[in-house]
Structure formats: structure tokens, C-alpha cells
Design a protein around this motif. Structure first.
Motif, PDB file in Angstrom:
ATOM      1  N   ALA A 112     -20.187  15.075   5.053  1.00 55.11           N
ATOM      2  CA  ALA A 112     -20.951  15.941   5.961  1.00 55.11           C
ATOM      3  C   ALA A 112     -21.164  15.289   7.329  1.00 55.11           C
ATOM      4  CB  ALA A 112     -22.303  16.302   5.333  1.00 55.11           C
ATOM      5  N   GLY A 113     -20.138  14.617   7.812  1.00 55.13           N
ATOM      6  CA  GLY A 113     -20.213  14.018   9.128  1.00 55.13           C
ATOM      7  C   GLY A 113     -20.945  12.699   9.197  1.00 55.13           C
ATOM      8  N   ARG A 114     -21.462  12.238   8.061  1.00 54.76           N
ATOM      9  CA  ARG A 114     -22.246  10.991   8.071  1.00 54.76           C
ATOM     10  C   ARG A 114     -21.355   9.760   8.124  1.00 54.76           C
ATOM     11  NH1 ARG A 114     -25.701  11.680   2.766  1.00 54.76           N
ATOM     12  NH2 ARG A 114     -23.765  12.722   2.088  1.00 54.76           N
ATOM     13  N   VAL A 115     -20.210   9.819   7.471  1.00 53.09           N
ATOM     14  CA  VAL A 115     -19.292   8.681   7.432  1.00 53.09           C
ATOM     15  C   VAL A 115     -17.865   9.205   7.495  1.00 53.09           C
ATOM     16  CG1 VAL A 115     -20.890   7.280   6.044  1.00 53.09           C
ATOM     17  CG2 VAL A 115     -19.116   8.641   4.900  1.00 53.09           C
ATOM     18  N   PRO A 116     -16.914   8.368   7.907  1.00 52.04           N
ATOM     19  CA  PRO A 116     -15.516   8.794   7.932  1.00 52.04           C
ATOM     20  C   PRO A 116     -14.898   8.794   6.542  1.00 52.04           C
ATOM     21  CG  PRO A 116     -15.692   6.533   8.679  1.00 52.04           C
ATOM     22  CD  PRO A 116     -17.104   7.025   8.491  1.00 52.04           C
ATOM     23  N   VAL A 117     -13.912   9.659   6.373  1.00 54.90           N
ATOM     24  CA  VAL A 117     -13.146   9.735   5.140  1.00 54.90           C
ATOM     25  C   VAL A 117     -11.723   9.273   5.417  1.00 54.90           C
ATOM     26  CG1 VAL A 117     -12.168  11.284   3.392  1.00 54.90           C
ATOM     27  CG2 VAL A 117     -14.523  11.621   4.194  1.00 54.90           C
ATOM     28  N   VAL A 118     -11.281   8.295   4.644  1.00 56.52           N
ATOM     29  CA  VAL A 118      -9.909   7.788   4.740  1.00 56.52           C
ATOM     30  C   VAL A 118      -9.136   8.325   3.539  1.00 56.52           C
ATOM     31  CG1 VAL A 118      -8.441   5.747   4.817  1.00 56.52           C
ATOM     32  CG2 VAL A 118     -10.686   5.717   5.950  1.00 56.52           C
ATOM     33  N   ALA A 119      -8.020   8.976   3.805  1.00 57.06           N
ATOM     34  CA  ALA A 119      -7.251   9.625   2.745  1.00 57.06           C
ATOM     35  C   ALA A 119      -6.017   8.816   2.398  1.00 57.06           C
ATOM     36  CB  ALA A 119      -6.833  11.028   3.186  1.00 57.06           C
ATOM     37  N   GLY A 120      -5.841   8.559   1.110  1.00 57.53           N
ATOM     38  CA  GLY A 120      -4.605   7.961   0.643  1.00 57.53           C
ATOM     39  C   GLY A 120      -3.500   9.003   0.691  1.00 57.53           C
ATOM     40  N   THR A 121      -2.481   8.765   1.511  1.00 57.91           N
ATOM     41  CA  THR A 121      -1.429   9.760   1.695  1.00 57.91           C
ATOM     42  C   THR A 121      -0.034   9.199   1.437  1.00 57.91           C
ATOM     43  OG1 THR A 121      -1.232   9.289   4.067  1.00 57.91           O
ATOM     44  CG2 THR A 121      -2.791  11.021   3.406  1.00 57.91           C
ATOM     45  N   GLY A 122       0.071   7.939   1.083  1.00 61.55           N
ATOM     46  CA  GLY A 122       1.381   7.335   0.917  1.00 61.55           C
ATOM     47  C   GLY A 122       2.055   7.742  -0.380  1.00 61.55           C
ATOM     48  N   THR A 123       3.352   7.965  -0.331  1.00 62.06           N
ATOM     49  CA  THR A 123       4.168   8.242  -1.507  1.00 62.06           C
ATOM     50  C   THR A 123       5.463   7.434  -1.373  1.00 62.06           C
ATOM     51  OG1 THR A 123       5.492  10.084  -0.662  1.00 62.06           O
ATOM     52  CG2 THR A 123       3.275  10.610  -1.470  1.00 62.06           C
ATOM     53  N   ALA A 124       6.347   7.600  -2.329  1.00 66.00           N
ATOM     54  CA  ALA A 124       7.645   6.928  -2.267  1.00 66.00           C
ATOM     55  C   ALA A 124       8.589   7.594  -1.273  1.00 66.00           C
ATOM     56  CB  ALA A 124       8.278   6.900  -3.653  1.00 66.00           C
ATOM     57  N   SER A 125       8.228   8.778  -0.809  1.00 67.23           N
ATOM     58  CA  SER A 125       9.071   9.561   0.097  1.00 67.23           C
ATOM     59  C   SER A 125       8.468   9.596   1.494  1.00 67.23           C
ATOM     60  CB  SER A 125       9.217  10.991  -0.437  1.00 67.23           C
ATOM     61  OG  SER A 125       9.584  11.898   0.582  1.00 67.23           O
ATOM     62  N   THR A 126       9.265   9.293   2.504  1.00 70.81           N
ATOM     63  CA  THR A 126       8.770   9.343   3.879  1.00 70.81           C
ATOM     64  C   THR A 126       8.393  10.763   4.276  1.00 70.81           C
ATOM     65  OG1 THR A 126      10.156   7.442   4.474  1.00 70.81           O
ATOM     66  CG2 THR A 126       9.326   8.802   6.279  1.00 70.81           C
ATOM     67  N   LEU A 163       2.637   0.988   0.752  1.00 69.78           N
ATOM     68  CA  LEU A 163       4.043   0.665   0.937  1.00 69.78           C
ATOM     69  C   LEU A 163       4.875   1.577   0.037  1.00 69.78           C
ATOM     70  CD1 LEU A 163       3.759  -3.233   0.705  1.00 69.78           C
ATOM     71  CD2 LEU A 163       3.707  -1.825   2.781  1.00 69.78           C
ATOM     72  N   PRO A 164       6.001   2.092   0.512  1.00 65.71           N
ATOM     73  CA  PRO A 164       6.816   2.987  -0.324  1.00 65.71           C
ATOM     74  C   PRO A 164       7.265   2.261  -1.585  1.00 65.71           C
ATOM     75  CG  PRO A 164       8.034   2.262   1.613  1.00 65.71           C
ATOM     76  CD  PRO A 164       6.621   1.822   1.810  1.00 65.71           C
ATOM     77  N   TYR A 165       7.020   2.902  -2.716  1.00 66.45           N
ATOM     78  CA  TYR A 165       7.085   2.187  -3.978  1.00 66.45           C
ATOM     79  C   TYR A 165       8.273   2.589  -4.854  1.00 66.45           C
ATOM     80  CZ  TYR A 165       4.375   6.434  -4.890  1.00 66.45           C
ATOM     81  OH  TYR A 165       3.918   7.729  -4.916  1.00 66.45           O
ATOM     82  N   TYR A 166       8.424   1.858  -5.919  1.00 68.22           N
ATOM     83  CA  TYR A 166       9.356   2.057  -7.023  1.00 68.22           C
ATOM     84  C   TYR A 166      10.815   1.794  -6.674  1.00 68.22           C
ATOM     85  CZ  TYR A 166      11.711   3.688 -11.166  1.00 68.22           C
ATOM     86  OH  TYR A 166      12.510   3.740 -12.266  1.00 68.22           O
ATOM     87  N   VAL A 187      -2.209   0.583   6.960  1.00 65.90           N
ATOM     88  CA  VAL A 187      -1.210   0.163   5.993  1.00 65.90           C
ATOM     89  C   VAL A 187      -1.917  -0.349   4.742  1.00 65.90           C
ATOM     90  CG1 VAL A 187       0.706  -1.399   5.521  1.00 65.90           C
ATOM     91  CG2 VAL A 187       0.346  -0.522   7.840  1.00 65.90           C
ATOM     92  N   TYR A 188      -1.516   0.171   3.598  1.00 70.83           N
ATOM     93  CA  TYR A 188      -2.039  -0.325   2.326  1.00 70.83           C
ATOM     94  C   TYR A 188      -1.046  -1.380   1.850  1.00 70.83           C
ATOM     95  CZ  TYR A 188      -4.125   0.020  -2.394  1.00 70.83           C
ATOM     96  OH  TYR A 188      -4.738  -0.240  -3.602  1.00 70.83           O
ATOM     97  N   ASN A 189      -1.298  -2.624   2.236  1.00 66.68           N
ATOM     98  CA  ASN A 189      -0.367  -3.718   1.990  1.00 66.68           C
ATOM     99  C   ASN A 189      -0.627  -4.298   0.603  1.00 66.68           C
ATOM    100  OD1 ASN A 189       1.764  -5.372   2.681  1.00 66.68           O
ATOM    101  ND2 ASN A 189       0.598  -6.663   4.090  1.00 66.68           N
TER     102      ASN A 189
END
Length: 312
Positions: A73-87, A109-112, A137-139
Motif C-alpha cells: 500500500a505504498g509503504r515499502v517497495p516491492v521487488v519481483a522475482g522475474t528471472g527464468t531460464a529464457s531471456t 542467473l539463467p539456469y539449468y 542481479v540475483y547472483n
């Protein structure tokens, strides 16, 4: 994206609440996310590893982002995990998460397929160039099974303007100051493990992202504040408290259990909703749950800082 981008503080890598049949439970997810914000979390990470992103559809991830944005509700930022194996899929999901209100995207990092370094860099450059919001980057090479990016790589991507932060998830901490050396003050460096948060924060991390914060956000906030104040004694105290959570997983007093199942059971033993993991992840057995309850009774700190203080 914009100049001066900055994120810092304690960001729980939140659990996604599923019902017993494995369906996404948006009301329960919202309640849990609201509880984390109410407890003082500086931001939320959704659809990450602790959110079981690999077991979710793209549509579910976007719905979860929208749920988190409503909870924040605008109080804090939301960070979304969006990474997949496909660009291409990562680009599409990142744009959808931005449209749903995410402040930033966390891209694993693109996986598998085990792409080599140049392929990983190309993936991130494409995603970063197409993203409407800043990219972190989720390293995490151990989970992604992919070539890790070192501090020089991260610094290069930062100077190119395609990434704006990193979640550094390694068994060691030295990567945190090395990345800081290669980037600028507008680059968000998060310690991303749960083994040494005091060390990560003391080495200069701007914040901490971890699944354990689903059950230890109050303690993490106290640790974070103590480090920022330069109060080493207090920081060590809270780091010791947080280690009690880690020991439940690393020392295996319950036998072979998953960390997410532990967090869910702990929430329930505190009187909160824990939800279910998606198969193949398993819940605690009745025997493991009884042993966890006994261990928590013996160590009131495991009921959470606020609750432990109120217990007789």
C-alpha cells in the motif's frame, strides 16, 4: 532506470502461500505480506527462491506481485522475482511485474542449461535494456547451476546502465565489498545468504534479503539498526539470536527438513498462517513438528523477538 535509484534495509524473501491443494492463496499471501510490512520490513521480495518461483506460472507470479503491491500500500517497495531460464520470458515477465506495480526486478542467473559467462551477460543486458524498472542481479550460482558473475562483471553491467543492484548469495561474504568497490552509491548491494548477515552488513551491504526473514524480521531489523549505529555488541547479540533459526536447518535437529517447511511450521506455532509448499517440497511430519514445538518452548527466542519478550 532513473538516476539516484536506491534500495536498502531488511527485505524478506517472502513465502508464497499455497493452500493444501497447491493453489495460490492470494488472501493468505496478502495477510502474510502485510504482517511483514507491519513488523517494519523496509521492502518485500516476492516470487524469489523462498517464494517457490520455479513452481509458479508466469500468471501466478504477476498476480502475486499485484497482491504484494496491494499489501505494501505504498509503504515499502516491492521487488519481483522475474528471472527464468529464457531471456524472452524474463523480459515479458519483468514488464508485466512492472505494470503490476513492482519497484524493481530481481533476475536470477539463467539456469539449468548452464550458459557460459558471455551468454549470462547477454541475457542480463537484454533484460536490463528492456526493463521499465531497475534490475537487481540475483547472483546465486549454486542454485542456478550457472557461471557466477564476479565483482568486475557486475561493475561492468552497472557502468553500462543495465543493472542497478545485486543480491549476493554465496557461502562467503567477500563478494559484498568487492562489488561495492566496483559500483557507485546508487547501486544497491544486498547480502543474500543466511549464514553471516552481520558480516555482510558490516562489510557494507546496503541491506539483507533472505527467506529466514519470514520468521525473524524483527531480529533482523535490530541487527541492521545496530550495524548502522556502529554498535557492535548489540549487533553481535542479534546475530547470535538469528543463528538459532539457522541451526534448525544446518544442524538438523529435526532430521532432513526443508527451510521453507520450517518457516511455515514456525509461523503456525506462533499462531499465524503458514500455508503449504508445492510438491515435491514436503511439510514437517507430525513428529518433526512436535520436536520443533519442544525446541521453541526451550528457546523462546524462536517465537520471535516480540513474542519471546511477552512469554512467561
Amino acid at each position: 532506470m532513473s538516476d539516484g535509484f536506491s534500495l536498502s534495509g531488511v527485505f524478506p524473501a517472502s513465502l508464497t502461500m499455497f493452500d493444501e491443494a497447491g493453489r495460490l492463496d492470494e488472501p493468505a499471501s496478502r495477510t502474510h505480506l502485510e504482517s511483514l510490512v507491519d513488523a517494519g520490513a523496509h521492502g518485500l521480495v516476492v516470487a524469489g527462491t523462498s517464494g517457490e518461483f520455479v513452481a509458479m506460472t508466469s500468471d501466478e507470479k504477476v498476480r502475486l506481485v499485484a497482491t504484494a503491491v496491494a499489501a505494501a500500500a505504498g509503504r515499502v517497495p516491492v521487488v519481483a522475482g522475474t528471472g527464468t531460464a529464457s531471456t524472452a520470458e524474463t523480459v515479458e515477465l519483468t514488464r508485466a511485474a512492472a505494470d503490476a506495480g513492482a519497484a524493481a526486478a530481481l533476475v536470477i542467473l539463467p539456469y539449468y542449461m548452464r550458459p557460459h559467462r558471455e551468454e549470462v551477460l547477454a541475457h542480463l543486458r537484454t533484460v536490463g535494456a528492456a526493463s521499465p524498472v531497475p534490475v537487481l542481479v540475483y547472483n546465486n550460482p549454486a542454485n542456478s547451476g550457472t557461471t557466477e558473475l564476479d565483482a568486475v562483471d557486475i561493475g561492468m553491467l552497472y557502468r553500462e546502465g543495465v543493472v542497478h543492484g545485486v543480491k549476493s548469495t554465496f557461502p562467503t561474504v567477500h563478494q559484498v565489498p568487492e562489488v561495492i568497490d566496483e559500483t557507485g552509491p546508487d547501486f544497491a548491494v544486498f547480502y543474500g545468504g543466511f549464514m553471516a548477515p552481520l558480516s555482510g552488513l558490516a562489510e557494507g551491504a546496503h541491506g539483507w534479503i533472505s527467506g529466514v526473514l519470514n520468521v525473524a524480521v524483527t531480529e533482523a531489523l535490530a541487527l541492521y539498526d545496530a550495524v548502522r549505529a556502529g554498535d557492535l555488541a548489540t549487533a553481535r547479540h542479534w546475530a547470535a539470536v538469528i543463528r538459532q533459526y539457522r541451526y534448525l536447518y544446518t544442524r538438523r535437529p529435526l532430521g532432513q527438513v526443508g527451510d521453507l517447511a520450517l518457516y511455515r511450521a514456525m509461523l503456525e506455532l506462533r499462531g499465524q498462517h503458514g500455508g503449504h509448499c508445492r510438491a515435491p517440497l514436503l511439510p514437517l511430519t507430525a513428529e518433526q513438528r512436535a520436536e520443533l514445538e519442544r525446541l521453541m518452548a526451550e528457546n523462546p527466542a524462536l517465537f520471535g523477538a516480540a513474542r519471546a519478550a511477552a512469554r512467561p
